[in-house]
Write an enzyme that holds these catalytic residues in place. Sequence first.
Site: not given
Length: 253
Positions: A18, A60, A65, A161, A248
């Site tokens: 993504l 992904d 995280e 985010h 991440c």
Amino acid sequence: MFTNVIVKKPGKSYLEGLTTSDLGKPDYDLLLKQHDAYVEALEKCGVAVTKLEESEEFPDSTFVEDAAVLTPNFAVITNPGAESRNAETVEIEAVTKKFYKKFYFIQSPGTLDGGDVLQAEDHFYIGISERTNEEGAKQLKEILESEGYKATIIPLKEFFHLKTGIAYLGNNQLVVAGEFVDHPAFDSYEKIVIGKEDEYSANCIRMNDYVILPSGFPETNRKFTEAGYQTIELDMSEVQKHDGGLSCLSLRF
């Protein structure tokens, strides 16, 4: 002080993962080199790194995280907002059982990505984003408050985010960019403000004696150095192509 970190090697399917960026297709070989350098940097910070193998069925999943929120005494297994990522939590739950006995779970219809959760001492900030909905944020808030933490829900206006534009360095000090620079929820903190052109570098991580930041942002590095931090710079180009940042790629606890 952090003692443990969990990371996951990116698979070749990462190339089909993504993304909302228009930065081009990642170079897989370069991505692996960057991920190896990331792990080396974490080890330099004095933590034990648990390394998970790649999962081609989850493009992904190197962004570990998002699958959990870890505190000193308990783990919260999330319910990622992208349907293709929901089952990533199975492996993360299994590996975190080596470190935790107490677990909570975000339940549908609530969704929550760990990238939308920032801890600053005993206060958690939870972003509502495209991946974390109001129900998921409320569930996490109730869990945290039941364990004696404070929690504040923050609807996002710009960032993908929450931690895309904010980081906690300790000592009541935040790194802030964009919509968080003047956000009233963060008025009580000392702030290192990141300019518009350097926004990507706001996603940095404090790891014990070091602050790790993406390379290519000399102004951000200067601000951290002047604030008294030792820094480690890492090339994150192939991670950035898929909306990823430094935080991440690991679960830190």
